[in-house]
Design a protein around this motif. Structure first.
Motif, short mmCIF file in Angstrom:
data_model
loop_
_atom_site.label_atom_id
_atom_site.label_comp_id
_atom_site.label_asym_id
_atom_site.label_seq_id
_atom_site.Cartn_x
_atom_site.Cartn_y
_atom_site.Cartn_z
N VAL A 6 2.64 1.38 2.36
CA VAL A 6 3.87 0.15 1.71
C VAL A 6 3.45 -0.88 0.08
O VAL A 6 1.65 -1.07 0.52
N LEU A 7 3.61 -1.05 -1.03
CA LEU A 7 2.54 -0.89 -1.96
C LEU A 7 3.71 -2.05 -2.41
O LEU A 7 5.04 -1.33 -2.96
N LYS A 93 6.52 -7.91 4.39
CA LYS A 93 7.74 -7.99 5.82
C LYS A 93 9.05 -7.25 5.22
O LYS A 93 9.33 -7.02 6.67
N TYR A 94 9.36 -7.34 4.19
CA TYR A 94 10.61 -6.90 3.68
C TYR A 94 10.63 -5.25 4.24
O TYR A 94 12.02 -4.81 4.68
N ALA A 95 9.41 -4.12 4.10
CA ALA A 95 9.84 -3.19 4.51
C ALA A 95 9.71 -2.48 5.11
O ALA A 95 9.94 -1.79 5.92
N PHE A 96 8.90 -3.89 6.33
CA PHE A 96 8.55 -2.89 7.60
C PHE A 96 10.90 -3.90 8.57
O PHE A 96 11.13 -2.98 8.62
N HIS A 97 10.79 -4.59 8.55
CA HIS A 97 12.03 -5.13 8.52
C HIS A 97 12.96 -3.92 8.01
O HIS A 97 14.12 -3.54 8.82
N THR A 98 13.20 -3.51 7.03
CA THR A 98 13.69 -2.62 6.40
C THR A 98 13.70 -1.15 6.94
O THR A 98 14.47 -0.74 7.48
N TYR A 103 9.13 4.55 11.26
CA TYR A 103 7.25 4.55 11.06
C TYR A 103 6.20 3.79 12.51
O TYR A 103 7.47 2.95 13.28
N ASP A 104 5.61 4.13 12.94
CA ASP A 104 5.13 4.17 13.80
C ASP A 104 3.54 3.34 13.42
O ASP A 104 2.91 2.10 14.30
N TYR A 105 3.08 3.52 12.16
CA TYR A 105 2.10 2.79 11.41
C TYR A 105 2.53 2.08 10.30
O TYR A 105 2.43 2.46 9.94
N TRP A 106 1.93 1.01 10.01
CA TRP A 106 1.54 0.15 8.52
C TRP A 106 0.22 0.33 7.71
O TRP A 106 -0.20 -0.74 7.92
#
Length: 248
Positions: A6-7, A93-98, A103-106
């Motif tokens: 995530v960038l 957080k926005y990327a994770f919620h979307t 994905y398994d890892y961030w």
């Protein structure tokens, strides 16, 4: 096993390089070139999260790079509305919620930090999977100023000369979907929404709201509040900061 890099980016005016949207384009093009050639060790997409300033030129550029194939995956673009001044941490957080279910890892990263080391994703995944106490692997080692201070087990205990609570500088580092889901249960006021509330009562700021470094500290300090440990990764040469050219 699928991973997301995530960038977080912002095309508005900034204090340091990149200072405007044209320099941000330079930085992102360098990121893309790097990840086109660098093997991160696992299947991994690049999720570019734009803290949106509603600029047609920015949309045109982002549309031109969406879907580009990289060494281990491809580029996805998210345009996140500006709700408050939560900087990169709301974008994480926005990327994770979307994309939580994809994905398994961030690996969370700010746009001016460049990976230099092959297999950095795989190596950080191995660290977090081999120790159930670890909730977040901090990617950057700031040996001069933002140095980590460790406890007797080798986990990050404090940070820097100001004795800040344990956290990862810039929120840069790796965690898992399972851990983020657990944090959403344990720290609901922080993780249940895609954006950070700038007046959270749980802030580490002594004033109770955000200011200075506290918005940064809170992101990964939440892992500690939930009972996890933070672990460092780099020896000081695995990443580069475009602003200064130093390795981290």
């Amino acid at each position: 096993m699928k991973s997301a890099h995530v960038l977080a980016t912002y095309f508005g005016d900034r204090r340091n390089y990149p200072q405007n949207k044209y320099q941000v384009v330079e930085v992102l093009n360098t990121q893309i070139e790097s990840l086109y050639n660098l093997d991160v060790g696992v299947d991994c997409d690049l999720l570019i999260v734009n803290h949106d300033i509603n600029d047609p030129e920015v949309y045109e550029y982002l549309n031109s790079i969406e879907g580009i194939s990289l060494k281990n995956g491809s580029i996805k673009i998210l345009n996140r509305p500006i709700i408050n001044k939560d900087l990169s941490f709301g974008s994480y957080k926005y990327a994770f919620h979307t994309f939580e279910n994809e994905y398994d890892y961030w690996f969370f990263n700010e746009d001016d930090i460049f990976p230099l080391r092959e297999n950095y994703m795989k190596e950080m995944i191995d660290i977090i999977e081999n120790d159930s106490l670890i909730g977040f692997v901090a990617a950057l080692t700031f040996s001069k100023v933002h140095n980590f201070i460790f406890d007797d087990k080798g986990y990050i205990d404090r940070v820097g000369i100001f004795n800040h609570p344990p956290h990862a500088h810039g929120g840069v580092g790796l965690t898992t979907t399972k851990i983020l889901q657990d944090l959403r249960e344990k720290c609901p006021s922080y993780f249940n929404t895609p954006n950070i509330n700038p007046l959270l009562e749980t802030s580490t700021s002594p004033e109770g709201g955000y200011g200075g470094d506290y918005i940064e500290i809170d992101f990964t300090n939440q892992f500690c509040k939930a009972g996890y440990k933070l672990k460092d990764y780099s020896n000081g040469t695995y990443f580069r900061r475009s602003q200064t050219g130093e390795t981290l």
